[in-house]
Design a protein around this motif. Structure first.
Motif, PDB file in Angstrom:
ATOM      1  N   GLU A   8      40.401  43.159  70.068  1.00  0.00           N
ATOM      2  CA  GLU A   8      40.800  41.903  70.700  1.00  0.00           C
ATOM      3  C   GLU A   8      40.062  41.664  72.010  1.00  0.00           C
ATOM      4  O   GLU A   8      39.862  40.534  72.428  1.00  0.00           O
ATOM      5  N   SER A   9      39.656  42.723  72.673  1.00  0.00           N
ATOM      6  CA  SER A   9      38.998  42.552  73.968  1.00  0.00           C
ATOM      7  C   SER A   9      37.567  42.033  73.834  1.00  0.00           C
ATOM      8  O   SER A   9      36.991  41.575  74.812  1.00  0.00           O
ATOM      9  N   ASN A  41      37.735  38.252  74.433  1.00  0.00           N
ATOM     10  CA  ASN A  41      38.386  37.832  75.665  1.00  0.00           C
ATOM     11  C   ASN A  41      37.319  37.392  76.662  1.00  0.00           C
ATOM     12  O   ASN A  41      36.551  38.194  77.167  1.00  0.00           O
ATOM     13  N   LYS A 101      36.988  50.302  73.649  1.00  0.00           N
ATOM     14  CA  LYS A 101      37.549  48.951  73.721  1.00  0.00           C
ATOM     15  C   LYS A 101      38.264  48.601  72.416  1.00  0.00           C
ATOM     16  O   LYS A 101      37.875  49.038  71.343  1.00  0.00           O
ATOM     17  N   SER A 102      39.282  47.768  72.546  1.00  0.00           N
ATOM     18  CA  SER A 102      39.967  47.297  71.348  1.00  0.00           C
ATOM     19  C   SER A 102      39.229  46.085  70.781  1.00  0.00           C
ATOM     20  O   SER A 102      38.429  45.450  71.468  1.00  0.00           O
TER      21      SER A 102
END
Length: 104
Positions: free
Chosen positions: A81-82, A85, A78-79
């Protein structure tokens, strides 16, 4: 096949524990009714409780649906930023339309 046997083991173990709890409450009510003093539980209730706990633990371990305690494998793909979210908290019908004069 092993997962269904494990689930049945958990179900039977929980049912045994529920039956033990009901039996203990009936036993205590019987002691109150006869005005006897509580010393200890009968051996069959103790053994039934131990069997229920052992069966539930065995069934839970037999299902083998556990995740790793360390979530490195899940997080690695996963990045950054996620992580923040949260689509459940997004709302698009709010009073900002009225505030900024958007009429749709």
């Amino acid at each position: 096949m092993a997962q269904t046997i494990g689930k049945i083991g958990v179900l039977v173990g929980v049912m045994l524990l529920c039956h033990t709890g009901y039996s203990v409450s009936q036993h205590l009510q019987f002691l109150r009714y006869n005005e006897d003093e509580f010393t200890s539980l009968p051996l069959d209730m103790v053994l039934e409780a131990l069997l229920g706990v052992a069966l539930a633990i065995w069934g839970a371990s037999a299902t083998k649906t556990f995740k790793e305690i360390r979530a490195v494998e899940d997080i690695a793909c996963k990045s950054y930023e996620s992580f923040f979210n949260r689509p459940n908290f997004m709302t698009f019908n709010h009073r900002g339309k009225k505030l900024f004069g958007m009429t749709n």
